[in-house]
Design a protein around this motif. Structure first.
Motif, PDB file in Angstrom:
ATOM      1  N   UNK A  67      41.411  33.441  36.281  1.00  0.00           N
ATOM      2  CA  UNK A  67      40.596  34.630  36.127  1.00  0.00           C
ATOM      3  C   UNK A  67      41.293  35.818  35.519  1.00  0.00           C
ATOM      4  N   UNK A  68      42.424  35.595  34.841  1.00  0.00           N
ATOM      5  CA  UNK A  68      43.165  36.702  34.236  1.00  0.00           C
ATOM      6  C   UNK A  68      43.591  36.332  32.815  1.00  0.00           C
TER       7      UNK A  68
ATOM      8  N   UNK B  75      39.364  41.415  24.314  1.00  0.00           N
ATOM      9  CA  UNK B  75      38.191  40.550  24.206  1.00  0.00           C
ATOM     10  C   UNK B  75      37.785  40.023  25.591  1.00  0.00           C
ATOM     11  N   UNK B  76      38.785  39.666  26.379  1.00  0.00           N
ATOM     12  CA  UNK B  76      38.508  39.185  27.738  1.00  0.00           C
ATOM     13  C   UNK B  76      37.838  40.272  28.571  1.00  0.00           C
ATOM     14  N   UNK B  77      38.362  41.493  28.492  1.00  0.00           N
ATOM     15  CA  UNK B  77      37.803  42.587  29.273  1.00  0.00           C
ATOM     16  C   UNK B  77      36.409  42.968  28.784  1.00  0.00           C
ATOM     17  N   UNK B  78      36.153  42.782  27.495  1.00  0.00           N
ATOM     18  CA  UNK B  78      34.815  43.077  26.973  1.00  0.00           C
ATOM     19  C   UNK B  78      33.776  42.152  27.609  1.00  0.00           C
TER      20      UNK B  78
ATOM     21  N   UNK C 158      37.475  44.449  40.621  1.00  0.00           N
ATOM     22  CA  UNK C 158      38.333  44.232  39.454  1.00  0.00           C
ATOM     23  C   UNK C 158      39.813  44.379  39.765  1.00  0.00           C
ATOM     24  N   UNK C 159      40.167  44.531  41.039  1.00  0.00           N
ATOM     25  CA  UNK C 159      41.566  44.768  41.369  1.00  0.00           C
ATOM     26  C   UNK C 159      42.439  43.576  40.987  1.00  0.00           C
ATOM     27  N   UNK C 160      41.875  42.366  40.992  1.00  0.00           N
ATOM     28  CA  UNK C 160      42.646  41.184  40.586  1.00  0.00           C
ATOM     29  C   UNK C 160      43.116  41.322  39.142  1.00  0.00           C
ATOM     30  N   UNK C 161      42.245  41.823  38.278  1.00  0.00           N
ATOM     31  CA  UNK C 161      42.638  42.024  36.877  1.00  0.00           C
ATOM     32  C   UNK C 161      43.717  43.097  36.764  1.00  0.00           C
ATOM     33  N   UNK C 162      43.614  44.140  37.588  1.00  0.00           N
ATOM     34  CA  UNK C 162      44.621  45.201  37.549  1.00  0.00           C
ATOM     35  C   UNK C 162      45.979  44.680  38.010  1.00  0.00           C
ATOM     36  N   UNK C 163      45.982  43.736  38.912  1.00  0.00           N
ATOM     37  CA  UNK C 163      47.248  43.184  39.418  1.00  0.00           C
ATOM     38  C   UNK C 163      47.880  42.198  38.447  1.00  0.00           C
ATOM     39  N   UNK C 164      47.095  41.626  37.571  1.00  0.00           N
ATOM     40  CA  UNK C 164      47.611  40.561  36.697  1.00  0.00           C
ATOM     41  C   UNK C 164      47.725  40.959  35.236  1.00  0.00           C
TER      42      UNK C 164
END
Length: 569
Positions: free
Chosen positions: A165-166, A176-179, A216-222
């Motif tokens: 998931x990251x 692109x992933x974040x979009x 979205x904290x998982x994305x912020x951590x990775x």
């Protein structure tokens, strides 16, 4: 040869019970203990078996293995061990540099031919063991396009890939992933907005607990913030738009900065992803980096963090690697700096308000899960007004009070919250008293037997405002000044009379924003201990329930008082 990373998935939907039981029975029917091994890691030909005892037991009368108490996961692990060992022993898989499995999830790294050979072994040997490949859950990563795997297997070209998931790769790939995530996030926020049309309190609670930063904290951590900074700001802006749409308020920047604070500091918990991403990334990477000071992404995250906290809270690469900080502690430092920045630029009235709302337990009405049956719920009109009042937004037009026309309603709702005409003060007092008057703890504004060293106590509830002209100066510099002054007034008025009767006067003073005096806190702590023993519950949860009920009732009474006197458009 081209190196590949292959994530094969032998999922439970492809798992056959009888095949698993047959092999596991042959393997260790009599030797398997309660701490059987279910995590397998093979690295450079060495198989490492790690015990894992957290799998619940599975009982079944259909098998001797299960009837003896062997967990299903352990039997599955025994079967998988046979399959992994076959891959390790195959000569054509010798070029696999990494072969690791945790139950039905595996990672194979090596040359293309070795990975393809491993696939064939799983296809050939798996069915006999009751295992079948779940192709849609498999992924292949390579430096070139690869066509030797089935079309249903997802493939990506290195160095850009997505795992767990990251995104991993360059800034274009991450953007692109974040979009894509941004589009899905907007769907969620629209759903929350739809809930707001029915129940505003529930909608904002959803936004706070599972629709904003925590989503979205998982994305912020990775993901390094410098690779997705613009995307993080988009997420923050979407949360702000959703909140404004729900409460029908165009929230100014200053009040929105307060809303982004932790509830413990008087905010609404709508934490900024772009602000706290550096804290999330630092705590995540520092715990895994094993003393690598050359990580440029970590260096940049530390610089970003230090620019957003006070000098005494700054960190260094050495301190981070020697003692990896928790994300919570880093976020608290960011919130603290933001809070004091707001406080330093606020007027006297807003300083008094912010010190009061940031007091212990004052925000318990915000963190409480909405429940009509527990009287922890505000209707939409009450909740919207409570938000206005809590954030220091205009609550009333400059018009005369309908109950005392000689006085004009103030924008912050101070007069409405304190007006002694119209019955709101008496109603508020009685409702707070009724909450304290629990069946198991019979005390209210009447003597309580054996409360202090065998002598009765007279407990009296009083509500005061930190925004009165007499208290404003002290309340703007010291939190709880108004509650303390109210306690003193009660003692001056009642101590002599109570002493004559052999009672002890205990005032329960609370400010309109929810700061309870020290004597009230002591009473609630003792009350929580008593209830916790009778319920066999943790004292902390009982104490939180007491403050949630009291402060929800307090906020409801203030919101209703303002609404009755005419709210702003």
């Amino acid at each position: 040869m081209t190196s590949v990373i292959w994530y094969p998935a032998v999922a439970y939907p492809g798992f056959q019970r009888e095949g698993c039981l047959r092999v596991s029975r042959q393997a260790v029917l009599d030797e398997c203990s309660s701490s059987s091994l279910n995590c397998y890691h093979g690295y450079h030909g060495a198989m490492v078996l790690t015990p894992f005892c957290g799998i619940p037991w599975a009982q079944s009368a259909h098998s001797q293995v299960f009837s003896r108490g062997i967990p299903l996961a352990q039997c599955f692990a025994l079967v998988l061990h046979k399959l992994v060992s076959s891959i390790e022993a195959d000569d054509d898989c010798i070029n696999l540099s990494f072969n690791a499995w945790y139950l039905d999830d595996g990672i194979l790294v090596g040359e293309r031919s070795a990975a393809v050979r491993a696939l064939h072994l799983i296809k050939e040997l798996g069915p006999h063991l009751g295992l079948f490949i779940n192709y849609p859950k498999c992924e292949v990563f390579s430096r070139n396009g690869i066509s030797l795997f089935p079309a249903s297997v997802k493939s990506s070209i290195l160095p850009n890939l997505e795992i767990l998931g990251a995104p991993i790769g360059d800034i274009v790939h991450c953007s692109r992933f974040f979009a894509e995530k941004h589009n899905n996030f907007k769907v969620l926020l629209r759903a929350i907005s739809d809930v707001a049309a029915v129940d505003l309190h529930v909608a904002i609670s959803l936004l706070h607990m599972c629709g904003g930063y925590c989503k979205l904290v998982h994305l912020a951590r990775t993901t390094p913030a410098n690779l997705c900074e613009d995307s993080l700001k988009f997420f923050d802006e979407e949360v702000r738009l959703c909140f404004s749409s729900c409460v029908a308020i165009d929230v100014p920047d200053t009040q929105w900065q307060q809303a982004q604070l932790s509830p413990k500091l008087g905010g609404l918990g709508l934490r900024s992803l772009s602000l706290h991403s550096c804290a999330a990334f630092i705590s995540s990477v520092a715990s895994l980096e094993m003393g690598n000071p050359d990580n440029t992404h970590l260096q940049q995250a530390i610089l970003r963090f230090n620019a957003r906290v006070s000098p005494q809270d700054s960190i260094t690469m050495e301190s981070v690697l020697n003692s990896p900080p928790q994300q919570k502690s880093l976020s608290q430092k960011l919130d603290s700096f933001a809070f004091h920045s707001l406080l330093s630029s606020a007027s006297l009235v807003n300083k008094a308000r912010m010190l009061s709302v940031s007091s212990p337990h004052a925000s318990s009405w915000i963190t409480a899960i909405p429940s009509t049956s527990l009287k922890l719920h505000l209707d939409s009109a009450e909740y919207q007004m409570a938000i206005r009042w809590w954030l220091g937004l205009n609550t009333s037009e400059a018009s005369p009070c309908p109950f005392c026309p000689e006085l004009v309603l103030d924008p912050l709702g101070h007069h409405a919250a304190s007006c002694r005409h119209g019955g709101d003060v008496v109603t508020r007092h009685n409702r707070l008293r009724d909450i304290v008057l629990l069946p198991s703890t019979p005390f209210s504004d009447v003597p309580v037997q054996d409360w202090v060293r065998g002598s009765p106590a007279a407990i009296d509830i009083t509500v005061t405002s930190p925004l009165t002209p007499a208290m404003l100066k002290d309340a703007s510099t010291s939190a709880g000044s108004a509650a303390y002054a109210a306690e003193c007034r009660k003692h001056e008025a009642n101590d002599t009379k109570c002493q004559e009767l052999g009672w002890t006067c205990i005032p329960l003073a609370v400010e309109t924003f929810g700061h309870w005096g020290k004597e009230a806190q002591a009473v609630f702590s003792r009350l929580a201990s008593f209830i916790a023993i009778h319920r066999a519950s943790p004292k902390s949860s009982v104490l939180n329930e007491i403050y949630s009920r009291l402060n929800m009732s307090l906020v409801r009474s203030v919101a209703r008082a303002i609404l009755v006197r005419g709210s702003a458009a």
